[in-house]
Design an enzyme around this catalytic site. Structure first.
Site, PDB file in Angstrom:
ATOM      1  N   SER A 171       0.825  -1.214   0.000  1.00 23.79           N
ATOM      2  CA  SER A 171       0.000   0.000   0.000  1.00 23.79           C
ATOM      3  C   SER A 171       0.856   1.259   0.000  1.00 23.79           C
ATOM      4  O   SER A 171       0.601   2.207  -0.748  1.00 23.79           O
ATOM      5  CB  SER A 171      -0.929  -0.001   1.216  1.00 23.79           C
ATOM      6  OG  SER A 171      -1.823  -1.079   1.167  1.00 23.79           O
ATOM      7  N   GLY A 184      -5.774  -3.689  -7.026  1.00 28.21           N
ATOM      8  CA  GLY A 184      -6.691  -2.567  -6.856  1.00 28.21           C
ATOM      9  C   GLY A 184      -5.983  -1.233  -6.894  1.00 28.21           C
ATOM     10  O   GLY A 184      -6.529  -0.242  -7.389  1.00 28.21           O
ATOM     11  N   ARG A 243     -14.301  -6.452 -10.583  1.00 28.10           N
ATOM     12  CA  ARG A 243     -14.132  -5.635  -9.379  1.00 28.10           C
ATOM     13  C   ARG A 243     -14.664  -4.223  -9.596  1.00 28.10           C
ATOM     14  O   ARG A 243     -14.602  -3.685 -10.724  1.00 28.10           O
ATOM     15  CB  ARG A 243     -12.656  -5.568  -8.967  1.00 28.10           C
ATOM     16  CG  ARG A 243     -12.090  -6.904  -8.546  1.00 28.10           C
ATOM     17  CD  ARG A 243     -10.717  -6.758  -7.949  1.00 28.10           C
ATOM     18  NE  ARG A 243     -10.769  -6.089  -6.638  1.00 28.10           N
ATOM     19  CZ  ARG A 243      -9.696  -5.796  -5.909  1.00 28.10           C
ATOM     20  NH1 ARG A 243      -8.484  -6.088  -6.371  1.00 28.10           N
ATOM     21  NH2 ARG A 243      -9.820  -5.204  -4.744  1.00 28.10           N
ATOM     22  N   SER A 258     -15.111   0.865  -1.544  1.00 27.85           N
ATOM     23  CA  SER A 258     -13.652   0.834  -1.435  1.00 27.85           C
ATOM     24  C   SER A 258     -13.102   2.220  -1.137  1.00 27.85           C
ATOM     25  O   SER A 258     -13.448   3.197  -1.808  1.00 27.85           O
ATOM     26  CB  SER A 258     -13.012   0.323  -2.735  1.00 27.85           C
ATOM     27  OG  SER A 258     -11.603   0.391  -2.663  1.00 27.85           O
ATOM     28  N   GLN A 270     -10.216   2.975  -1.851  1.00 29.96           N
ATOM     29  CA  GLN A 270      -9.316   3.282  -2.962  1.00 29.96           C
ATOM     30  C   GLN A 270      -9.934   4.257  -3.965  1.00 29.96           C
ATOM     31  O   GLN A 270      -9.211   4.941  -4.683  1.00 29.96           O
ATOM     32  CB  GLN A 270      -8.893   1.994  -3.671  1.00 29.96           C
ATOM     33  CG  GLN A 270      -7.957   1.128  -2.837  1.00 29.96           C
ATOM     34  CD  GLN A 270      -7.579  -0.163  -3.528  1.00 29.96           C
ATOM     35  OE1 GLN A 270      -8.185  -0.559  -4.526  1.00 29.96           O
ATOM     36  NE2 GLN A 270      -6.579  -0.844  -2.994  1.00 29.96           N
ATOM     37  N   GLU A 317      -8.811  -6.179   5.291  1.00 38.96           N
ATOM     38  CA  GLU A 317      -7.771  -7.057   4.743  1.00 38.96           C
ATOM     39  C   GLU A 317      -7.308  -8.101   5.751  1.00 38.96           C
ATOM     40  O   GLU A 317      -6.707  -9.111   5.375  1.00 38.96           O
ATOM     41  CB  GLU A 317      -6.582  -6.217   4.284  1.00 38.96           C
ATOM     42  CG  GLU A 317      -5.895  -5.461   5.403  1.00 38.96           C
ATOM     43  CD  GLU A 317      -5.272  -4.148   4.941  1.00 38.96           C
ATOM     44  OE1 GLU A 317      -4.048  -4.029   5.048  1.00 38.96           O
ATOM     45  OE2 GLU A 317      -6.014  -3.264   4.473  1.00 38.96           O
ATOM     46  N   HIS A 370     -13.846  -7.819  -3.214  1.00 35.13           N
ATOM     47  CA  HIS A 370     -12.377  -7.828  -3.243  1.00 35.13           C
ATOM     48  C   HIS A 370     -11.874  -8.823  -4.288  1.00 35.13           C
ATOM     49  O   HIS A 370     -12.592  -9.166  -5.222  1.00 35.13           O
ATOM     50  CB  HIS A 370     -11.827  -8.112  -1.850  1.00 35.13           C
ATOM     51  CG  HIS A 370     -11.702  -6.885  -1.013  1.00 35.13           C
ATOM     52  ND1 HIS A 370     -10.595  -6.603  -0.238  1.00 35.13           N
ATOM     53  CD2 HIS A 370     -12.529  -5.833  -0.844  1.00 35.13           C
ATOM     54  CE1 HIS A 370     -10.756  -5.446   0.374  1.00 35.13           C
ATOM     55  NE2 HIS A 370     -11.937  -4.965   0.032  1.00 35.13           N
ATOM     56  N   ARG A 407     -14.670 -12.597  -0.565  1.00 34.53           N
ATOM     57  CA  ARG A 407     -13.937 -13.233   0.525  1.00 34.53           C
ATOM     58  C   ARG A 407     -14.849 -13.844   1.583  1.00 34.53           C
ATOM     59  O   ARG A 407     -14.479 -14.833   2.222  1.00 34.53           O
ATOM     60  CB  ARG A 407     -12.973 -12.231   1.172  1.00 34.53           C
ATOM     61  CG  ARG A 407     -11.725 -12.003   0.334  1.00 34.53           C
ATOM     62  CD  ARG A 407     -10.754 -11.055   0.999  1.00 34.53           C
ATOM     63  NE  ARG A 407      -9.509 -10.970   0.221  1.00 34.53           N
ATOM     64  CZ  ARG A 407      -8.622  -9.987   0.326  1.00 34.53           C
ATOM     65  NH1 ARG A 407      -8.831  -9.004   1.188  1.00 34.53           N
ATOM     66  NH2 ARG A 407      -7.526  -9.991  -0.408  1.00 34.53           N
ATOM     67  N   ARG A 463      -4.652 -13.555   0.148  1.00 32.29           N
ATOM     68  CA  ARG A 463      -4.995 -13.672   1.565  1.00 32.29           C
ATOM     69  C   ARG A 463      -5.802 -14.942   1.850  1.00 32.29           C
ATOM     70  O   ARG A 463      -5.725 -15.482   2.960  1.00 32.29           O
ATOM     71  CB  ARG A 463      -5.717 -12.420   2.049  1.00 32.29           C
ATOM     72  CG  ARG A 463      -4.875 -11.147   1.846  1.00 32.29           C
ATOM     73  CD  ARG A 463      -5.302 -10.014   2.734  1.00 32.29           C
ATOM     74  NE  ARG A 463      -4.709  -8.759   2.294  1.00 32.29           N
ATOM     75  CZ  ARG A 463      -3.454  -8.378   2.537  1.00 32.29           C
ATOM     76  NH1 ARG A 463      -2.658  -9.181   3.227  1.00 32.29           N
ATOM     77  NH2 ARG A 463      -3.004  -7.217   2.097  1.00 32.29           N
TER      78      ARG A 463
END
Length: 421
Positions: A25, A94, A122, A165, A167, A309, A336, A340, A381
């Site tokens: 990140s 992402g 996404r 998000s 982001q 996360e 994601h 998830r 992950r």
């Protein structure tokens, strides 16, 4: 074709010191800010991961001189602005698919974006519509799409729903200072997830000499102006450190991660609170962060909205705990790398677990687990969560451990090294 990876079983309490690669990140923000400065800059501690390589290649495609060495040092050189035509592969990153388009809006020429098949599913339409509102010409509402750059962007004020998000906000803020009018981003919707990531963006912008006003809730104002070149130092990736700390937690061992910062904007720092609440001893010192596991983990009821996360790691811990857990505030994880929540429910239940999805998260109850196949869904992950389970449940086979290269170079080597006497 990938081959199943037999997760190694710990023969006793895991005791190790594990140095983890730098934060993806921080790295991808620093690389983009270095490129936006248009002057020589350096980023130290860059991990050799797929997400980082995708960002480096995106900057090269836009005409930025980039040199990277084997020791994690990246230097960007002087250039006269971004340019096209260019093709940018977002992979499944992402930070590339949401950070680079606002920067590419400053380019002169046509820029085409695409990525992995899952990346096409996404959420990104919010960023693209925001760019259109700021005066950018675009074809498409999802990957693949094409941006028609004119060498400048008017900028201004835009209202978005960033509840899927954080982001979406960070991507607009990172390049906003280079827009003619700067940028003001208003969020209107359910609470923004992973707010520490926006705090990271704001902090790094200020370090680069950019004026940011975030005094008003759900509003961020970036003044127009230059982005100062500087040398960036990347912290260890705290979220990527969590599987190794989890190894101590589930085996009653002790694992130290050197270089853990005493203050950070990384959302992964929340793992300290999570592990402490589950019964671990957590100590931060000059040597790093040390986690010592209990005889039996306790379940936890926790809101992970700001650190979603961590969910795969925490879910794996919860599945091995002695009492029920509830993980809240993570509905956004359905968008994601994979869904998830559905993935964790499916895989844990496939090994004998007792997991149900709620509207906003997961409910996990103690149940005896057994070996079997663990599907990673091309999600790094999810793969590491399977490795955690496999430490104490014999016979767990992760179908695609190689997907961990997205953010952790040679995860299997690090994992096996941690287990070596």
């Amino acid at each position: 074709m990938t081959h199943p990876w037999s997760a190694p079983v710990a023969t006793g309490p895991v005791r190790a010191t594990v140095s983890v690669p730098g934060s993806k990140s921080i790295t991808n923000r620093a690389l983009l800010l270095a490129a936006l400065s248009e002057r020589p800059a350096a980023v130290h501690g860059v991990p050799a991961s797929r997400d980082t390589e995708l960002m480096l290649n995106a900057l090269r495609a836009l005409g930025v001189p980039v040199e990277a060495d084997a020791n994690g040092l990246v230097r960007t050189g002087k250039h006269e602005g971004f340019r096209g035509p260019a093709e940018i592969d977002c992979g499944l990153a992402g930070t590339v698919m949401r950070f680079v388009p606002p920067a590419a809006a400053l380019a002169d020429g046509e820029i085409r974006f695409d990525g992995d098949p899952r990346a096409r599913e996404r959420p990104i339409e919010t960023v693209l519509n925001a760019l259109r509102a700021l005066g950018v010409q675009l074809d498409g509402d999802a990957l693949p799409f094409t941006l028609h750059g004119t060498g400048a962007t008017p900028g201004g004020t835009v209202t978005i729903d960033a509840s899927a998000s954080s982001q979406f906000v960070s991507g607009l803020l990172l390049s906003g200072a280079r827009y003619d009018k700067g940028v003001t981003v208003h969020h209107d919707g359910k609470p923004v997830p992973s707010l520490p990531h926006i705090e990271m963006t704001v902090s790094m912008l200020r370090e680069a000499g950019v004026e940011v006003d975030d005094a008003e809730p759900n509003t961020w104002r970036v003044a127009p102006g230059p982005v100062a070149p500087r040398d960036w130092a990347v912290e260890p990736d705290l979220s990527n450190a969590t599987p190794f700390l989890a190894a101590a937690a589930v085996t009653g061992g002790a694992v130290t991660v050197p270089g853990w910062p005493s203050e950070t904007t990384q959302a992964g720092d929340l793992i300290r609170e999570v592990l402490a609440r589950m019964g671990c001893e957590v100590t931060l010192s000059a040597d790093g962060l040390t986690v010592t596991g209990p005889a039996r983990l306790s379940g936890v009821d926790i809101d992970l909205h700001d650190a979603g996360e961590l969910t795969p790691t925490v879910a794996a811990l919860a599945a091995l705990a002695g009492s029920p857990s509830v993980l809240r505030g993570i509905a956004h994880l359905r968008g994601h790398e994979t869904d998830r929540l559905a993935a964790l429910r499916t895989e844990l239940n496939g090994l004998g677990g007792d997991v149900t999805e709620t509207e906003g998260g997961l409910a996990i109850r103690p149940a005896p687990l057994h070996g079997g196949d663990w599907h990673a869904y091309a999600d790094h992950r999810m793969a590491t969560a399977g490795a955690i389970i496999g430490l104490v449940v014999p016979g767990v086979r992760v179908d695609d451990i190689g997907t961990t290269a997205k953010t952790i170079p040679d995860f299997p080597g690090l994992w096996n090294g941690m287990l070596s006497p």
